[in-house]
Enzyme design. Structure first.
Site, PDB file in Angstrom:
ATOM      1  CB  VAL A  44      -0.921  -0.014   1.242  1.00 16.69           C
ATOM      2  CG1 VAL A  44      -1.783   1.230   1.288  1.00 16.69           C
ATOM      3  CG2 VAL A  44      -1.799  -1.257   1.224  1.00 16.69           C
ATOM      4  CG  ASP A  45      -0.003   4.449  -2.805  1.00 18.50           C
ATOM      5  OD1 ASP A  45      -0.903   4.668  -1.971  1.00 18.50           O
ATOM      6  OD2 ASP A  45      -0.171   4.576  -4.041  1.00 18.50           O
ATOM      7  CB  SER A  46       2.084   7.885   0.997  1.00 19.52           C
ATOM      8  OG  SER A  46       2.074   8.438  -0.305  1.00 19.52           O
TER       9      SER A  46
ATOM     10  CB  ILE B 202      -4.842   2.952  -3.122  1.00 17.42           C
ATOM     11  CG1 ILE B 202      -3.912   3.980  -3.779  1.00 17.42           C
ATOM     12  CG2 ILE B 202      -6.140   3.604  -2.650  1.00 17.42           C
ATOM     13  CD1 ILE B 202      -4.499   4.662  -5.005  1.00 17.42           C
TER      14      ILE B 202
END
Lengths: 176, 85
Positions: free
Chosen positions: A46-48, A51
């Protein structure tokens, strides 16, 4: 576990809950079986923005592909034992909805029967909870001998093994 | 005759690979088909091999042979002339 893809005449993929099979589908669509593999979104994927980072879906395609190919002893190590490698030469990925942390994900994988010495896999990534289609993808691999030669025909020993895969998925011939 | 075959092959290349912006006259007889020249790739080679087999019943097994055959349209024409059934 497996189900079916429906490919429309334009080559587009639509999510299908299919109970029937074969050529009777409307709009000239072709029905193909697919393999289903389940995973859960991990924290490191998951990114910042909260998502799944776009590149991870490609790795998920690989999860689906390996799960399918494992059944037929067609994984990379099996290819290498037969004297071949199968490098990816084309990759497409279309993003529709994001996946989020800890969601359960379904990867659907199928393959077109080749009209040339290349294998094209198609993928659908869905959220398990509501069967929402998140991502579609397509990946094409060619065949090389271990000495680096690109093979212009699928060798008979490999063709035989691939036929088991095509039979399992009831794969129609690729559209021209 | 050789010129006819060269033109025929150029048309086959254009039709098979759907090179819509290219006319037969744009393909130089001695220019390489892959890498430089037309800049075709490995999938293009596989498509061409299938079309050549269907049209002329010639068999090109792999890129080792292919790099000689696809060196140019002239080289391809020479191969087809020699090997066609």
């Amino acid at each position: 576990m497996w189900g079916r893809f429906t490919f429309g005449p334009s080559g587009s993929t639509e999510l299908a809950e299919v109970s029937g099979r074969g050529p009777n589908r409307p709009c000239g669509a072709t029905v193909m079986k697919y393999e289903e593999t389940e995973i859960r979104v991990r924290f490191n994927e998951v990114d910042s923005w909260g998502i799944v980072w776009h590149g991870h879906y490609i790795a998920w395609f690989e999860v689906g592909r390996m799960a399918l190919l494992r059944k037929f002893k067609l994984q990379p190590q099996d290819f290498a034992q037969m004297g071949y490698i199968a490098p990816v030469v084309d990759l497409k990925c279309s993003y529709k909805e994001p996946a989020r942390l800890d969601e359960e994900i379904i990867i659907r994988t199928t393959v077109f029967k080749p009209t040339k010495a290349a294998l094209t896999f198609q993928f659908e990534v869905l959220r398990k909870r509501d069967r929402k289609l998140l991502v579609t993808g397509e990946e094409t691999q060619v065949l090389q001998a271990l000495d680096g030669r690109l093979l212009y025909y699928i060798p008979p020993d490999l063709q035989k093994k691939l036929q088991n895969l095509f039979n399992y998925l009831e794969v129609p011939v690729s559209p021209a | 005759m050789a010129e006819d075959l060269v033109l025929e092959l150029k048309k086959l290349i254009i039709n098979t690979l759907k090179l819509e912006d290219i006319a037969p006259g744009d393909i130089e007889n001695d220019a390489p088909l892959f890498g430089e020249g037309l800049g075709l790739d490995s999938i293009d080679a596989l498509e061409l091999v299938v079309a050549l087999e269907k049209t002329y019943n010639v068999f090109i097994p792999d890129s080792e042979v292919g790099k000689k055959v696809f060196r140019s349209v002239n080289a391809l024409a020479e191969f087809v002339k020699t090997h066609r059934a």
